[in-house]
Design a protein around this motif. Structure first.
Motif, PDB file in Angstrom:
ATOM      1  N   PHE A 261       0.815  -1.201   0.000  1.00 55.70           N
ATOM      2  CA  PHE A 261       0.000   0.000   0.000  1.00 55.70           C
ATOM      3  C   PHE A 261       0.862   1.270   0.000  1.00 55.70           C
ATOM      4  N   ALA A 262       0.243   2.357  -0.419  1.00 52.15           N
ATOM      5  CA  ALA A 262       0.920   3.647  -0.351  1.00 52.15           C
ATOM      6  C   ALA A 262       1.207   3.954   1.112  1.00 52.15           C
ATOM      7  N   LYS A 263       2.425   4.381   1.388  1.00 52.61           N
ATOM      8  CA  LYS A 263       2.766   4.684   2.772  1.00 52.61           C
ATOM      9  C   LYS A 263       3.854   5.733   2.831  1.00 52.61           C
ATOM     10  N   CYS A 264       4.044   6.313   4.002  1.00 52.69           N
ATOM     11  CA  CYS A 264       5.164   7.220   4.165  1.00 52.69           C
ATOM     12  C   CYS A 264       5.708   7.175   5.580  1.00 52.69           C
ATOM     13  N   PHE A 265       7.006   7.355   5.658  1.00 53.54           N
ATOM     14  CA  PHE A 265       7.724   7.401   6.933  1.00 53.54           C
ATOM     15  C   PHE A 265       8.154   8.847   7.121  1.00 53.54           C
ATOM     16  N   LEU A 266       7.650   9.455   8.184  1.00 55.59           N
ATOM     17  CA  LEU A 266       7.851  10.894   8.356  1.00 55.59           C
ATOM     18  C   LEU A 266       8.570  11.245   9.651  1.00 55.59           C
ATOM     19  N   ILE A 267       9.147  12.441   9.662  1.00 59.84           N
ATOM     20  CA  ILE A 267       9.494  13.074  10.936  1.00 59.84           C
ATOM     21  C   ILE A 267       8.737  14.402  10.937  1.00 59.84           C
ATOM     22  N   LEU A 268       7.908  14.589  11.959  1.00 59.41           N
ATOM     23  CA  LEU A 268       7.114  15.812  12.049  1.00 59.41           C
ATOM     24  C   LEU A 268       7.574  16.671  13.214  1.00 59.41           C
ATOM     25  N   ARG A 269       7.332  17.936  13.058  1.00 62.07           N
ATOM     26  CA  ARG A 269       7.598  18.881  14.134  1.00 62.07           C
ATOM     27  C   ARG A 269       6.301  19.027  14.930  1.00 62.07           C
ATOM     28  N   LEU A 270       6.379  18.676  16.211  1.00 54.28           N
ATOM     29  CA  LEU A 270       5.188  18.773  17.067  1.00 54.28           C
ATOM     30  C   LEU A 270       5.368  19.931  18.038  1.00 54.28           C
ATOM     31  N   ASP A 271       4.482  20.908  17.920  1.00 58.19           N
ATOM     32  CA  ASP A 271       4.592  22.073  18.784  1.00 58.19           C
ATOM     33  C   ASP A 271       3.991  21.797  20.152  1.00 58.19           C
ATOM     34  N   CYS A 272       4.680  22.312  21.154  1.00 57.09           N
ATOM     35  CA  CYS A 272       4.288  22.154  22.551  1.00 57.09           C
ATOM     36  C   CYS A 272       2.832  22.554  22.787  1.00 57.09           C
ATOM     37  N   SER A 281       9.787  15.824  26.699  1.00 55.72           N
ATOM     38  CA  SER A 281      11.207  16.126  26.600  1.00 55.72           C
ATOM     39  C   SER A 281      11.477  17.465  27.246  1.00 55.72           C
ATOM     40  N   VAL A 282      12.459  17.488  28.103  1.00 54.52           N
ATOM     41  CA  VAL A 282      12.795  18.697  28.852  1.00 54.52           C
ATOM     42  C   VAL A 282      13.275  19.779  27.890  1.00 54.52           C
ATOM     43  N   GLU A 283      14.215  19.364  27.041  1.00 55.01           N
ATOM     44  CA  GLU A 283      14.782  20.230  26.030  1.00 55.01           C
ATOM     45  C   GLU A 283      13.696  20.832  25.138  1.00 55.01           C
ATOM     46  N   GLY A 284      12.838  19.921  24.642  1.00 54.67           N
ATOM     47  CA  GLY A 284      11.787  20.312  23.712  1.00 54.67           C
ATOM     48  C   GLY A 284      10.880  21.387  24.280  1.00 54.67           C
ATOM     49  N   ASP A 285      10.623  21.309  25.563  1.00 54.52           N
ATOM     50  CA  ASP A 285       9.719  22.269  26.170  1.00 54.52           C
ATOM     51  C   ASP A 285      10.267  23.687  26.101  1.00 54.52           C
ATOM     52  N   SER A 286      11.572  23.805  26.307  1.00 53.07           N
ATOM     53  CA  SER A 286      12.139  25.156  26.253  1.00 53.07           C
ATOM     54  C   SER A 286      12.241  25.630  24.800  1.00 53.07           C
ATOM     55  N   ARG A 287      12.443  24.688  23.899  1.00 56.59           N
ATOM     56  CA  ARG A 287      12.517  25.005  22.468  1.00 56.59           C
ATOM     57  C   ARG A 287      11.103  25.311  21.937  1.00 56.59           C
ATOM     58  N   GLY A 288      10.105  24.679  22.593  1.00 59.63           N
ATOM     59  CA  GLY A 288       8.725  24.869  22.159  1.00 59.63           C
ATOM     60  C   GLY A 288       8.231  23.809  21.193  1.00 59.63           C
ATOM     61  N   TRP A 289       9.090  22.876  20.811  1.00 62.44           N
ATOM     62  CA  TRP A 289       8.669  21.793  19.912  1.00 62.44           C
ATOM     63  C   TRP A 289       9.612  20.606  20.034  1.00 62.44           C
ATOM     64  N   ARG A 290       9.182  19.456  19.523  1.00 61.12           N
ATOM     65  CA  ARG A 290      10.075  18.311  19.396  1.00 61.12           C
ATOM     66  C   ARG A 290       9.793  17.615  18.069  1.00 61.12           C
ATOM     67  N   ALA A 291      10.752  16.823  17.618  1.00 64.64           N
ATOM     68  CA  ALA A 291      10.568  16.029  16.401  1.00 64.64           C
ATOM     69  C   ALA A 291      10.000  14.665  16.791  1.00 64.64           C
ATOM     70  N   VAL A 292       9.075  14.144  15.976  1.00 65.76           N
ATOM     71  CA  VAL A 292       8.464  12.835  16.242  1.00 65.76           C
ATOM     72  C   VAL A 292       8.394  12.025  14.948  1.00 65.76           C
ATOM     73  N   ARG A 293       8.643  10.748  15.059  1.00 71.10           N
ATOM     74  CA  ARG A 293       8.496   9.833  13.916  1.00 71.10           C
ATOM     75  C   ARG A 293       7.025   9.461  13.762  1.00 71.10           C
ATOM     76  N   VAL A 294       6.528   9.577  12.538  1.00 72.02           N
ATOM     77  CA  VAL A 294       5.133   9.231  12.244  1.00 72.02           C
ATOM     78  C   VAL A 294       5.086   8.363  10.985  1.00 72.02           C
TER      79      VAL A 294
END
Ligand code: TTP
Ligand code: MN
Ligand code: MN
Ligand code: MN
Length: 371
Positions: A261-272, A281-294
């Protein structure tokens, strides 16, 4: 999983893993030991013992009781001689000589480190190890090494994507994907699958199936979603694989680990701001976002049921379920179809198609009800 009753596989313990509130020290020691051994064989590309230890680990995971004596495990499936001897050693001394040797082995440690990078498999890790590289800085400082796009993203977002994804983050991503789907087609839907659908609290990524009731539209649905994520500025990495699914080739007579099937492997930016209770993530909170695999997969809607089953996992459960279908029911199961080998293929494909269609309708209805 209600389908356990449908298929009458309650005999098989590996199916009943998730959601059992047991935490027993020794059992976890043994389980971890089996997983280290499985990984050791995977790195050495020896498939038999690798799968045997994986299976043994998953049987232990399923137990509702603590393992105190070897005798108590007598009737359990999938525990071979080698698993038993490791188990006995741990029961007696609290440790396994063999496992400790592996854990302190430089090659094992290095391959473990390298394969923890998104886009780096055992083969690449081995190649780098052979060239004398031992750390990330070794790799990044080596001018002759060419990292592909996936590996570059893997290193760039290493801290974020090696940190577990929480259920709240999965929910937030669910909203993002759902909004994207609905903006494209009002009757489309996104369903959470993978580990989170099994009730896990944390995952290494978030998996969704996206569907549209219009068969044939699914390929474009996925590329439209990707475009929307890009427009929103949250697409950090995308590996899109177009569908190679061919309905006329069903049922497939060979076992297929990967679907078409059609599919995709992504990394998304998730905003706090999108996540209740903040980011995992401690770091992510101060940055305001983290990267997530989707991961997103988009089957034609009449294949929805099989895809949902296949992508819900776990991998071990899928292997066991397929083996059960094959050996106990003379059926072939994969992410595309369930095929009855004892009947004429045309006859058997029809009821399966009907069930699949009904499930597809059901899924759309429940998604709509939620909305
Ligand atoms: P994963 O996301 O790898 O695993 P998981 O969700 O069970 O656990 P984690 O929390 O670590 O993410 O895969 C989910 C299921 O999808 C797994 O059973 C395998 C299946 N799958 C396919 O059937 N085809 C595919 O192409 C891929 C990538 C996964
Ligand atoms: Mn997953
Ligand atoms: Mn995984
Ligand atoms: Mn996944």
């Amino acid at each position: 999983l209600p389908m356990m009753h449908v298929l009458d596989i309650s005999w098989f313990t590996a199916c009943m893993r998730e959601g059992r509130p047991v935490a027993v020290e020794t059992r976890h020691l043994i389980q971890d030991a089996f997983e280290v051994l499985a990984e050791f064989y995977e790195f050495n590309e020896v498939e038999g013992p690798c799968l045997a230890f994986r299976r043994a680990a998953s049987v232990l995971k399923s137990l509702a009781w603590s393992v105190r004596r070897l005798g108590a495990t007598e009737g359990l499936p999938c525990l071979g001689e080698r698993s038993k001897s490791v188990m006995e050693e741990i029961l007696q001394s609290g440790r396994s000589f063999e496992v400790e040797k592996i854990l302190s082995d430089e090659r094992y440690q290095t391959l473990k480190l390298f394969t923890s990078v998104f886009g780096v498999g055992p083969k690449t890790a081995e190649k780098w190890y052979r060239r004398g590289l031992r750390s990330f800085s070794d790799i990044l400082a080596e001018p002759s090494i060419h990292l592909n796009r996936m590996q570059q993203s893997g290193f760039r977002h290493y801290g974020d994507i090696s940190r577990a994804v929480s259920r709240a983050e999965a929910r937030a991503l669910g909203n993002i994907i759902d909004e994207a789907v609905r903006a494209i087609t009002a009757d489309g839907a996104a369903a959470l699958t993978g580990g989170f659908r099994r009730g896990k609290e944390f995952g290494h990524d978030v998996d969704f199936i996206v569907t549209t009731p219009e068969v044939g539209r699914e390929d474009r649905l996925l590329t439209d979603i990707i475009e929307s994520l890009k427009q929103q500025g949250i697409l950090l990495y995308c590996d899109y694989q177009a569908s190679t699914f061919d309905q006329s080739k069903l049922p497939s007579h060979k076992f297929e680990a990967m679907d078409h099937f059609a599919k995709c492997f992504l990394i998304l930016r998730l905003d706090c701001s999108r996540v209740d209770g903040g980011l995992n993530s401690v770091e992510g909170d101060s940055r305001g976002w983290r990267a997530v695999r989707v991961d997103l997969v988009s089957p034609p809607v009449d294949r929805y049921a099989f895809t949902l089953l296949g992508w819900t996992g776990s991998r071990q459960f899928e292997r066991d379920l397929r083996r059960f279908a094959r050996s106990e029911r003379r059926m072939l199961l994969d992410n595309h179809a369930l095929y009855d080998k004892t009947k004429d293929s045309d006859d058997s494909a029809r009821p399966v198609r009907l069930i699949s269609n009904a499930w597809g309708r059901e899924a759309r209805r429940s998604e709509r009800d939620k909305g």
